[in-house]
Design a protein around this motif. Structure first.
Motif, PDB file in Angstrom:
ATOM      1  N   VAL A  90      13.839  -5.958  -7.623  1.00  0.00           N
ATOM      2  CA  VAL A  90      13.054  -5.768  -6.404  1.00  0.00           C
ATOM      3  C   VAL A  90      12.862  -4.278  -6.169  1.00  0.00           C
ATOM      4  CG1 VAL A  90      13.926  -7.904  -5.382  1.00  0.00           C
ATOM      5  CG2 VAL A  90      15.078  -5.737  -4.873  1.00  0.00           C
ATOM      6  N   SER A  94      13.324  -3.154  -0.538  1.00  0.00           N
ATOM      7  CA  SER A  94      13.806  -4.520  -0.341  1.00  0.00           C
ATOM      8  C   SER A  94      15.331  -4.542  -0.252  1.00  0.00           C
ATOM      9  CB  SER A  94      13.350  -5.422  -1.493  1.00  0.00           C
ATOM     10  OG  SER A  94      11.950  -5.480  -1.575  1.00  0.00           O
ATOM     11  N   ALA A 156      12.860  -8.217   2.822  1.00  0.00           N
ATOM     12  CA  ALA A 156      13.094  -8.549   1.419  1.00  0.00           C
ATOM     13  C   ALA A 156      12.233  -9.721   0.972  1.00  0.00           C
ATOM     14  CB  ALA A 156      14.573  -8.866   1.202  1.00  0.00           C
ATOM     15  N   ALA A 159       8.674  -8.634   0.708  1.00  0.00           N
ATOM     16  CA  ALA A 159       8.461  -7.812  -0.486  1.00  0.00           C
ATOM     17  C   ALA A 159       8.158  -8.680  -1.697  1.00  0.00           C
ATOM     18  CB  ALA A 159       9.687  -6.942  -0.745  1.00  0.00           C
ATOM     19  N   LEU A 191       6.521  -1.959   4.159  1.00  0.00           N
ATOM     20  CA  LEU A 191       6.582  -2.148   2.713  1.00  0.00           C
ATOM     21  C   LEU A 191       5.434  -1.429   2.015  1.00  0.00           C
ATOM     22  CD1 LEU A 191       7.545  -5.917   2.587  1.00  0.00           C
ATOM     23  CD2 LEU A 191       8.885  -4.052   1.598  1.00  0.00           C
TER      24      LEU A 191
END
Length: 341
Positions: A90, A94, A156, A159, A191
């Motif tokens: 990731v 994240s 997260a 993302a 993000l």
């Protein structure tokens, strides 16, 4: 990364400066660590704070061959946030959300003022982390998407959705994660801003709008993200300076441990940072840096930065320090140090 069983050998730039008998200001100005043959940092590339292996540094300073670090992977290796993010596939932004998971919070250690996690703990989290379905089922509705997810997990999970669809909308995030549209919109802005900033750092000639276009973000969705990206870049640029001030404050005995200050972006258009002064010798509860005004003291350790980063009037525990926006770290310490009158 910090190899297994070598945590006790880690040294910061402040440690290296003290080892050479000079102040951190002079050490970072001379940059002896940039000399050919000086051991490479054990911190990840792009990390805001350099960490070194003490055994390697000692050998270099004595003119001896620099020993190689252990090879291979060990579950006791300590990884910083960039390395953790890479391990589970990731983006680093994240990881800021994932690290709040109870299992990761329990395994977190701080070395040289930088958060690290054991490789084994990260691998265990990866095996059971929530949201794995989001990226695996990008073409359809993720399983349990109607459930309300914890707010600290929204970045997260968003993302992963953004990885699969750069044109992702806040409405789609709201539906797929079961969160309020405003929450989804805020996650998307942050993000995209971080990723636009990352892309510009790799391609410095790009404007934020051009970087957004190359990342596949629709022009109508990124006005706030491109504005925030410019602020993110300024925050990253000033981060080494803030870390130097934090190191100087620790060396002066104003903090009990050296820690990189957490940078905040109130309103997405300003950069501020706070350093809590938690030692008995501290001349103030905290200091706050604002890119518009420089340094000031704060009256509260719990909330050194007021809501919206509003500027408090000078008086009482609040004092604006001289020296401009970015005075040398030593000058910040001097301005805080009580003098006999």
């Amino acid at each position: 990364m910090i190899r297994a069983d070598r945590r006790h050998l880690v040294r910061t730039l402040a440690d290296l400066a003290a080892q050479q008998g000079v102040g951190i200001d002079q050490y970072t100005r001379l940059k002896p660590y940039a000399a050919p043959g000086f051991p490479a940092p054990v911190s990840s590339q792009g990390a805001h704070k350099r960490l070194y292996d003490g055994e390697q540094v000692d050998a270099y300073l004595l003119g001896k061959p620099v020993p190689a670090l252990p090879e291979g992977e060990d579950d006791s290796d300590l990884l910083d946030r960039h390395e953790c993010a890479a391990l589970i596939g990731v983006a680093p932004d994240s990881w800021r959300a994932y690290k709040r998971d109870p299992s990761l919070k329990a395994s977190r250690v701080e070395v040289g003022g930088v958060e690290h996690w054991p490789r084994g703990a990260v691998k265990a989290f990866q095996a059971s982390r929530p949201g794995k379905e989001a990226s695996a089922t990008a073409g359809g509705r993720p399983r349990n998407s109607g459930d309300q997810v914890p707010r600290d997990m929204v970045p997260a999970l968003t993302a992963e959705l953004l990885d699969a669809d750069p044109a992702l909308t806040a409405a789609a995030v709201s539906v797929r994660l079961g969160v309020h549209r405003d929450t989804a919109q805020q996650a998307l802005i942050r993000l995209r801003a971080d990723r636009i900033a990352d892309h510009i750092e790799t391609h410095p000639a790009l404007t934020p709008a051009e970087a957004a276009a190359q990342l596949g973000y629709p022009p109508g969705q990124v006005r706030r993200a491109t504005a925030r990206a410019e602020t993110v870049l300024r925050a990253r640029h000033v981060a080494p300076y803030l870390a130097g001030v934090a190191a100087a404050l620790h060396a002066a005995g104003f903090t009990t441990q050296e820690a990189v200050p957490e940078v905040q972006l109130p309103g997405d258009d300003r950069v501020v940072a706070a350093i809590v002064l938690d030692s008995d010798r501290a001349p103030a509860p905290a200091v706050v840096w604002d890119e518009r005004y420089g340094w000031r003291t704060a009256a509260s350790r719990l909330h050194p930065v007021a809501k919206g980063a509003a500027l408090p009037p000078e008086g009482g525990a609040v004092r604006y320090l001289p020296g401009g926006i970015t005075p040398p770290p030593g000058d910040v310490v001097a301005a805080l140090t009580p003098t006999d009158t």
